[in-house]
Write a protein that holds these residues in place. Structure first.
Motif, short mmCIF file in Angstrom:
data_model
loop_
_atom_site.label_atom_id
_atom_site.label_comp_id
_atom_site.label_asym_id
_atom_site.label_seq_id
_atom_site.Cartn_x
_atom_site.Cartn_y
_atom_site.Cartn_z
N ASP A 41 0.84 -1.20 0.00
CA ASP A 41 0.00 0.00 0.00
C ASP A 41 0.87 1.26 0.00
OD1 ASP A 41 -2.31 -1.47 -0.02
OD2 ASP A 41 -2.70 -1.26 2.15
N ILE A 42 1.91 1.23 0.81
CA ILE A 42 2.80 2.38 0.89
C ILE A 42 3.51 2.60 -0.45
CG2 ILE A 42 4.93 3.24 1.96
CD1 ILE A 42 3.94 1.95 4.59
N ALA A 43 3.98 1.51 -1.05
CA ALA A 43 4.67 1.63 -2.34
C ALA A 43 3.71 2.17 -3.40
CB ALA A 43 5.22 0.27 -2.78
N LYS A 44 2.47 1.69 -3.36
CA LYS A 44 1.46 2.17 -4.32
C LYS A 44 1.18 3.65 -4.11
CE LYS A 44 -2.15 -0.46 -5.26
NZ LYS A 44 -3.49 -1.09 -5.12
N LYS A 45 1.04 4.06 -2.86
CA LYS A 45 0.79 5.47 -2.56
C LYS A 45 1.98 6.34 -2.96
CE LYS A 45 -2.60 4.85 1.07
NZ LYS A 45 -2.95 5.03 2.47
N ILE A 46 3.18 5.83 -2.72
CA ILE A 46 4.38 6.57 -3.11
C ILE A 46 4.41 6.77 -4.62
CG2 ILE A 46 6.90 6.41 -3.30
CD1 ILE A 46 6.91 5.22 -0.48
N SER A 47 4.13 5.69 -5.36
CA SER A 47 4.15 5.82 -6.83
C SER A 47 3.05 6.77 -7.31
CB SER A 47 4.04 4.45 -7.51
OG SER A 47 2.78 3.87 -7.25
N GLU A 48 1.88 6.74 -6.66
CA GLU A 48 0.80 7.68 -7.02
C GLU A 48 1.23 9.12 -6.74
OE1 GLU A 48 -2.74 6.61 -4.90
OE2 GLU A 48 -2.97 4.71 -5.99
N ALA A 51 3.76 10.25 -9.28
CA ALA A 51 3.11 10.56 -10.56
C ALA A 51 2.42 11.93 -10.49
CB ALA A 51 2.10 9.48 -10.92
N LYS A 52 1.75 12.19 -9.36
CA LYS A 52 1.09 13.48 -9.20
C LYS A 52 2.11 14.61 -9.16
CE LYS A 52 -3.14 12.02 -6.87
NZ LYS A 52 -3.91 12.09 -5.62
N ALA A 53 3.22 14.39 -8.48
CA ALA A 53 4.27 15.42 -8.40
C ALA A 53 4.86 15.68 -9.78
CB ALA A 53 5.35 14.99 -7.42
N GLU A 54 5.09 14.63 -10.55
CA GLU A 54 5.63 14.79 -11.90
C GLU A 54 4.64 15.54 -12.80
OE1 GLU A 54 7.18 12.01 -15.58
OE2 GLU A 54 7.18 11.17 -13.56
N GLU A 55 3.37 15.19 -12.67
CA GLU A 55 2.33 15.88 -13.46
C GLU A 55 2.27 17.36 -13.09
OE1 GLU A 55 -2.51 15.89 -13.70
OE2 GLU A 55 -1.51 13.98 -13.31
N ALA A 56 2.34 17.65 -11.79
CA ALA A 56 2.31 19.04 -11.34
C ALA A 56 3.54 19.80 -11.84
CB ALA A 56 2.24 19.09 -9.81
#
Length: 191
Positions: A41-48, A51-56
């Protein structure tokens, strides 16, 4: 205590120890499963979040580039409006200049007409000098090669004195402001 009760007590004790060991093992495995699930769950949240940080960041970079382009366009527009600020005034003066040129073509037949013509010529020269100070100049046409950016051909001639595609006669003077044509010259071009 008799032997049987001792064995039963020992068996009970072994059972209790085994049960405790099994419970500890099950608890450890369950704890490991929970940790594995938590780690997933933590790894999934980190990757999400990555991705959001890269998009921003991409959105920020696009906005920054758009803003820089906007600033450059505004600066170019400002420079162009400063460079060509007199264009409207010059365009409005051209019909009056044409009338002055027509007035100067008359032949004076007495002293009064000569004096009037000299006054008209002085005013005409003053206006032309003011145009030159603003960066406007008359387009040279007669004897030059026809250039569709500078000349507007309204007639064709078949004159052996001139080469092909040479301006033979000018009907209306053209004007250029710095590097922009305000009005092309109306000319007659040799075939």
């Amino acid at each position: 205590m008799n032997e049987e009760s001792k064995v039963t007590a020992e068996n009970e004790e072994i059972k209790d120890e085994n049960t405790e060991e099994m419970n500890e093992t099950v608890n450890e495995e369950a704890s490991e499963d929970v940790q594995v699930e938590d780690n997933n769950d933590i790894a999934k949240k980190i990757s999400e979040l990555e991705a959001k940080a890269e998009e921003a960041e991409n959105r920020y970079l696009r906005l920054y580039a758009d803003f820089e382009n906007y600033k450059r366009r505004v600066q170019l527009d400002k420079e162009a409006s400063q460079k060509y600020r007199a264009q409207g005034l010059i365009s409005n003066l051209l019909p009056a200049i044409d009338n002055f040129e027509r007035a100067m073509q008359i032949e004076p037949n007495n002293e009064q007409t000569k004096a009037l013509l000299e006054g008209v010529q002085m005013v005409y020269r003053a206006i032309i000098d003011a145009l030159k100070q603003e960066g406007a100049e008359q387009i040279e046409a007669v004897g030059k090669e026809f250039d569709p950016h500078l000349h507007q051909a309204v007639m064709q001639a078949n004159d052996s004195e001139y080469e092909s595609n040479i301006v033979v006669e000018e009907f209306q003077k053209g004007y250029i402001l710095k590097d922009r044509v305000i009005r092309p010259s109306m000319v007659k071009v040799n075939q």
